[in-house]
Design an enzyme around this catalytic site. Structure first.
Site, short mmCIF file in Angstrom:
data_model
loop_
_atom_site.label_atom_id
_atom_site.label_comp_id
_atom_site.label_asym_id
_atom_site.label_seq_id
_atom_site.Cartn_x
_atom_site.Cartn_y
_atom_site.Cartn_z
N TRP A 103 -4.30 8.56 -20.55
CA TRP A 103 -5.30 9.30 -19.78
C TRP A 103 -4.78 9.51 -18.37
O TRP A 103 -4.28 8.59 -17.72
CB TRP A 103 -6.64 8.54 -19.72
CG TRP A 103 -7.55 9.19 -18.72
CD1 TRP A 103 -8.10 10.43 -18.81
CD2 TRP A 103 -7.94 8.68 -17.45
NE1 TRP A 103 -8.82 10.72 -17.68
CE2 TRP A 103 -8.74 9.66 -16.83
CE3 TRP A 103 -7.70 7.47 -16.77
CZ2 TRP A 103 -9.30 9.48 -15.56
CZ3 TRP A 103 -8.25 7.29 -15.52
CH2 TRP A 103 -9.05 8.29 -14.92
N GLU B 83 -6.13 11.52 -24.12
CA GLU B 83 -7.56 11.58 -23.81
C GLU B 83 -7.87 12.76 -22.89
O GLU B 83 -7.33 12.86 -21.79
CB GLU B 83 -7.98 10.26 -23.15
CG GLU B 83 -9.47 10.14 -22.87
CD GLU B 83 -9.86 8.76 -22.34
OE1 GLU B 83 -8.96 7.99 -21.94
OE2 GLU B 83 -11.07 8.46 -22.30
N LYS C 267 -10.64 15.27 -20.66
CA LYS C 267 -11.78 15.01 -19.77
C LYS C 267 -12.20 16.28 -19.06
O LYS C 267 -11.36 17.11 -18.71
CB LYS C 267 -11.37 13.94 -18.75
CG LYS C 267 -12.51 13.45 -17.87
CD LYS C 267 -12.14 12.15 -17.16
CE LYS C 267 -13.27 11.67 -16.27
NZ LYS C 267 -13.02 10.36 -15.68
N ASP D 77 -13.62 10.68 -25.50
CA ASP D 77 -14.45 9.71 -24.78
C ASP D 77 -15.85 10.30 -24.65
O ASP D 77 -16.01 11.45 -24.24
CB ASP D 77 -13.83 9.44 -23.41
CG ASP D 77 -14.58 8.39 -22.60
OD1 ASP D 77 -15.82 8.53 -22.44
OD2 ASP D 77 -13.95 7.44 -22.11
N HIS E 54 -16.76 12.23 -21.45
CA HIS E 54 -15.81 13.19 -20.88
C HIS E 54 -16.14 14.65 -21.14
O HIS E 54 -15.27 15.51 -21.10
CB HIS E 54 -14.40 12.89 -21.40
CG HIS E 54 -13.81 11.69 -20.75
ND1 HIS E 54 -12.47 11.39 -20.77
CD2 HIS E 54 -14.39 10.69 -20.05
CE1 HIS E 54 -12.25 10.27 -20.11
NE2 HIS E 54 -13.40 9.82 -19.67
N HIS F 172 -13.28 6.79 -27.63
CA HIS F 172 -13.70 5.88 -26.57
C HIS F 172 -15.21 5.93 -26.56
O HIS F 172 -15.81 6.85 -25.98
CB HIS F 172 -13.15 6.32 -25.20
CG HIS F 172 -11.83 5.70 -24.88
ND1 HIS F 172 -11.22 5.83 -23.68
CD2 HIS F 172 -11.02 4.91 -25.64
CE1 HIS F 172 -10.07 5.16 -23.69
NE2 HIS F 172 -9.93 4.61 -24.87
N ASP G 53 -19.93 10.42 -16.10
CA ASP G 53 -19.08 9.53 -16.90
C ASP G 53 -19.19 8.11 -16.34
O ASP G 53 -18.22 7.55 -15.83
CB ASP G 53 -17.63 10.06 -16.81
CG ASP G 53 -16.67 9.23 -17.63
OD1 ASP G 53 -17.10 8.67 -18.65
OD2 ASP G 53 -15.49 9.14 -17.23
N ASP H 299 -19.76 5.19 -17.68
CA ASP H 299 -19.24 4.06 -18.46
C ASP H 299 -20.20 2.88 -18.54
O ASP H 299 -19.81 1.73 -18.35
CB ASP H 299 -17.87 3.62 -17.92
CG ASP H 299 -16.81 4.68 -18.16
OD1 ASP H 299 -16.50 4.95 -19.32
OD2 ASP H 299 -16.30 5.25 -17.17
N ASP I 63 -15.08 1.92 -24.30
CA ASP I 63 -14.68 2.16 -22.91
C ASP I 63 -15.92 2.11 -22.01
O ASP I 63 -16.55 3.13 -21.76
CB ASP I 63 -13.96 3.51 -22.79
CG ASP I 63 -13.38 3.72 -21.40
OD1 ASP I 63 -13.41 2.75 -20.60
OD2 ASP I 63 -12.88 4.83 -21.11
C1 RNT Z 1 -11.39 7.47 -17.63
C2 RNT Z 1 -11.04 7.26 -19.05
C3 RNT Z 1 -10.14 6.10 -19.35
C4 RNT Z 1 -10.47 4.83 -18.57
C5 RNT Z 1 -9.76 3.60 -19.04
C6 RNT Z 1 -9.84 2.49 -18.06
O1 RNT Z 1 -12.34 8.41 -17.42
O2 RNT Z 1 -12.19 7.18 -19.82
O3 RNT Z 1 -10.12 5.87 -20.70
O4 RNT Z 1 -11.84 4.59 -18.58
O5 RNT Z 1 -8.48 3.89 -19.40
ZN ZN Z 2 -11.97 6.65 -21.86
#
Ligand code: RNT
Ligand code: ZN
Length: 415
Positions: free
Chosen positions: A182, A223, A225, A256, A259, A283, A291, A293, A323
């Site tokens: 990423w 990944e 985004k 993710d 994302h 993710h 985003d 998390d 994630d």
């Molecule tokens: C960031 C991505 C990535 C990170 C991790 C820590 O937006 O989601 O995957 O969260 O690698």
């Molecule tokens: Zn991620």
């Protein structure tokens, strides 16, 4: 009522619609979840004292976070003892366990030897990530697609080394790793030339993936985004970029949950992406307005993700990673809640009369489809989940919370 007694009743209820609860449990038992190590220490790692960057952020200051590899391993073990199934651990490059002063472009497999030994002893699979953020070389907002050749090469070297470390891990453990790439690269404000950074990134990735000699031990994933804080106007590795690159190079895409645009969900993307790539990495996360998390909860989207993996068997070509990173609550509880929810959702999806529903849909009987899917929501799924936890020798229902509180008192509060 004992867990067993409730299960016997649930088994009968599900059998009446042709669902074998024992088979569902067995199926889910064999789906590993890759637990993200970075929930244990707020994405700090052990190599540097740098601030987190790249548009991702932890908020909160809950006491007791892991400060050393040994502490993190102990915490992961505690969490794993509360979660059913044989799950994996997902490491980032900054979690190297070494006393040497080593930069990201100098990392070698030996800097992860303690992790590999630990995983070997416990029969745990490891996954990996290059850390392309929280480093002075990422300060411009660009890493592998930087216009500065020195910066670009630094990150290319780091990514190649990360791939090699993961290949070594996969080989040593006899358990194929997944490495996720990423990149936070992007512009805060509107770019004039949207192509140049993408061209540079594609060329850089070609260098990262040129050597294919160790690919049997490690699956590479990219990944995508839509935006990050500080990169609101433009992200180099957009969905189209990453998916296009991955699909044409035998690499997996990583989706993710946070994302995409706020109303866009990854559950509906699984069956699209997997028409064009062999494998997929997820993710699983919970975006709250952005985003963010947050810890994964048992919400509609989590259920939809699980359903889209289970109903079609696409789970066999998908690697499920988590994630999230919440620094405002007990971190072991965060892991336990999020991972148990993921597994719970898979189990619930595995308890559907899939063939029957597919048949009903093919026949065009959408009335029955809606009726059955709605009734299924209140089938005695909880009794099957409890049974699974008991069978796996992990706490049933909220009993795990007492263990986390105890660990907090005995271990975390003394850090
Ligand atoms: C960031 C991505 C990535 C990170 C991790 C820590 O937006 O989601 O995957 O969260 O690698
Ligand atoms: Zn991620």
């Amino acid at each position: 009522m004992s867990v067993n007694k409730a299960y016997e009743i649930a088994r009968e209820v599900y059998a009446s619609i042709g669902v074998d609860t024992d088979a569902a449990i067995n199926r889910v038992k064999n789906i590993p979840i890759s637990i993200n190590c970075w929930q244990g220490d707020d994405v700090k790692g052990f190599l540097f004292k740098n601030e987190l960057s790249g548009g991702i952020q932890t908020t909160g200051n809950y006491p007791g976070r892991a400060n050393t590899p040994d502490e993190l391993r102990a915490d992961v073990e505690k969490a794993m003892s509360l979660i059913p199934g044989n799950n994996r651990l997902n490491l980032h490059a900054i979690y190297a366990d070494t006393t040497e002063k080593v930069d990201l472009d100098e990392l070698e497999p030996r800097h992860f030897e303690s992790w590999i030994q630990w995983a070997k002893e416990r029969n745990i699979g490891l996954d990996f990530n290059p850390t392309c953020f929280a480093h002075p070389m990422a300060d411009s907002g660009f890493t592998i697609s930087s216009a500065d050749e020195g910066v670009r090469n630094f990150w290319i070297d780091h990514c190649i080394r990360s791939r090699q470390i993961a290949e070594y891990m996969g080989k040593e453990l006899g358990n194929k790793a997944v490495t996720n790439f990423w990149f936070p690269d992007g512009y805060k404000d509107i770019p004039y030339d949207r192509e140049a950074p993408r061209k540079r990134m594609a060329e850089a990735l070609d260098k990262v993936f040129a050597d294919k000699s160790g690919w049997e031990y490690n699956l590479n994933a990219l990944e995508c985004k839509v935006f990050g804080i500080g990169a609101e106007s433009y992200t180099v590795s957009s969905t189209e970029f990453m998916l296009g690159y991955a699909a044409t190079r035998g690499i997996a895409c990583c989706l993710d949950a946070g994302h995409f645009h706020p109303t866009e969900v990854i559950s509906d993307k699984i069956s699209s992406v997997l028409q064009f790539t062999d494998e997929l990495l997820l993710h699983v996360s919970r975006p709250v307005r952005w985003d963010s998390d947050h810890v994964v909860i048992f919400d509609d989207e989590l259920e939809a993700i699980a359903q889209n993996l289970i109903r079609t068997n696409l789970v066999d070509r998908t690697h499920i990673g988590l994630d999230f990173f919440d620094a405002s609550i007990n971190r072991i509880a965060a892991w336990t809640i999020g991972t148990r929810n993921m597994i719970k959702a898979l189990l619930k999806a595995a308890l559907e009369p899939t063939e029957l529903l597919k048949q009903i849909e093919l026949e065009g009987d959408y009335t029955s489809r809606l009726a059955l899917v709605e009734e299924l929501k209140t089938y005695p799924f909880a009794a099957v989940w409890d049974q699974y936890c008991e069978m796996q020798d992990v706490p049933v229902r909220e009993a795990w919370l007492g263990e986390v509180k105890e660990y907090e008192k005995e271990v975390l509060s003394k850090r």
